[in-house]
Design a protein around this motif. Structure first.
Motif: not given
Length: 453
Positions: A35-36, A22, A26
């Protein structure tokens, strides 16, 4: 801004690994939010709070939510990262791996269980390990204190040790678990109701040429009245029976006075000498490390430090000094610094309230970077940087430029060993070149910051 949201059913990866993915996504141009994460209720709630519209998903599914003017590069990089996480060498075993802690324990061969699942599930997994007769390290936080007590009472009955919950650091037989520094083997065993406190003491010992036998973390609440020091007592007795341990150091945040008294009674019954490092009792972690060295007949060195303060001019003549601001990732280090400084604004960004649904600040510096961006002119910033396995692979890469841009003096407590993967000396040089004064002793850093106002 465009949103890209999708779910991959039945795809599981470790939460810390996904947090790193994430963060990497980003930072790509065109991506504002990434968001992972596994689609647990907590992660779904966090995504909804950010305004994402989510398809149906369960905790066994992978959630991906991207936002930005152009998320194509992030989507492409996501596939590469997930492929790396899924890679397990040239071939995988055809047989079904164990699906539960209980079935894994039945398979034999294990001598310790490590539980790192969402807090609401950690109790059941840890209890399975205890019932199988295994000691267990519970890395997970968010376990209610009543359940922690139940785990430790049952562990006592089964004759095994519970490390945690919220045990971030342990070293067992030379193997580091969680946030662990690279430590030489040696005669000192640590029992620690504190992760970063254990790291500070063990790193100072390592810098003095003295290694450790084991570091047994017991969770930050173990010496509270609610838990009663159950794991601390068992860990002390285990190290007392260990032929490789010549000296024990007991490390803790300020303990409950009655529990501390009970533990001291146990200490008096041991054959192995014990050095206390209980914050709030008039000592500090550096003093405890030095006491341990003297007890072993080893010299106490001058702890390494690097002074980059001449590179910056902070205070304007005639101006009132600004505040002392503590921006910490380690709870015990933060507590120690606040006790020594006696005044100032101290925040532990590793506290559960800040890590809910996001990576610990020892992994991801985002929250501390935001805090640095709000520092007013003048005054002094005091902060820790903790090295070792599982921590940020290069903390200076992002923190040092932010420090160099600050309108305030900066003091860094750099906790690590020369064998750590981040390279202690390289990190120290980067922070020094950014204008910080760098200490390997948090206590010395706190005194310097206090005296600099």
């Amino acid at each position: 801004m465009n949103d890209t949201v999708f779910v991959r059913e039945g795809v599981y990866h470790d939460s810390v690994a996904l947090m790193r993915v994430s963060r990497a996504l980003s930072e790509l141009p065109g991506t504002a939010v990434a968001i992972v994460a596994m689609a647990t209720e907590l992660n779904l709630e966090l995504a909804r709070d950010l305004g994402f519209e989510l398809p149906p998903a369960g905790p066994g599914d992978l959630l991906v939510a991207l936002r930005g003017p152009d998320t194509a590069a992030a989507a492409h990089e996501l596939d590469r990262h997930l492929a790396e996480l899924s890679s397990a060498g040239p071939a995988r075993e055809a047989e079904q791996p164990p699906l539960t802690t209980r079935s894994a324990a039945r398979g034999g061969g294990a001598d310790l269980a490590l539980v790192s699942v969402p807090g609401e599930h950690a109790f059941a997994e840890a209890m399975d390990a205890i019932e199988a007769g295994l000691p267990v390290m519970v890395f997970s936080d968010g376990v209610p204190v009543g359940l922690e007590r139940l785990l430790k009472e049952r562990a006592d009955e089964r004759g095994v040790l519970v490390m945690g919950p919220d045990c971030g650091t342990a070293v067992v037989g030379g193997v580091g678990l969680g946030f662990a520094n690279v430590l030489r083997p040696g005669p000192v065993g640590l029992v620690a109701a504190s992760g970063t406190g254990a790291q500070q003491v063990s790193c100072l010992l390592d810098l003095a040429g003295v290694g450790v036998s084991h570091v047994l973390g017991v969770g930050g609440r173990d010496l509270s009245a609610a838990v009663g020091g159950l794991s601390t007592v068992r860990a002390l007795r285990m190290l007392d029976e260990d032929p490789a341990t010549e000296l024990i150091v007991l490390v803790s945040k300020p303990p409950d006075p009655e529990v501390a008294g009970t533990v001291r009674e146990v200490v008096e019954s041991l054959r192995t000498p014990v050095v206390e490092a209980l914050l709030g009792s008039g000592t500090d972690l550096t003093a405890a490390a030095e006491a341990a060295l003297r007890a072993l007949g080893r010299p106490v060195p001058a702890w390494p430090c690097w002074d980059g303060s001449a590179r910056r001019a902070v205070t304007v003549a005639g101006e009132d000094p600004g505040p002392l601001i503590g921006i910490y990732s380690g709870g015990t280090l933060c507590a120690e610094a606040a006790l020594i400084a006696g005044a100032g604004e101290f925040t532990d960004y590793g506290d559960d309230v800040y890590t809910r649904g996001r990576a610990h600040p020892m992994i991801d510096p985002t929250l501390r970077l935001e805090a640095l961006g709000k520092v007013p002119p003048g005054g002094v910033v005091l902060m820790d940087v903790v090295l070792g396995h599982a921590a940020d692979p290069d903390p200076a890469a992002r923190l040092a430029p932010a420090i160099a841009a600050l309108p305030a003096a900066v003091v860094v407590a750099l906790i690590g060993t020369e064998a750590d993967p981040q390279d202690l000396l390289r990190q120290a040089a980067a922070f020094r070149d950014a204008g910080a004064v760098v200490f390997t002793s948090n206590a010395q850093a706190a005194r310097h910051a206090r005296d600099s106002l």
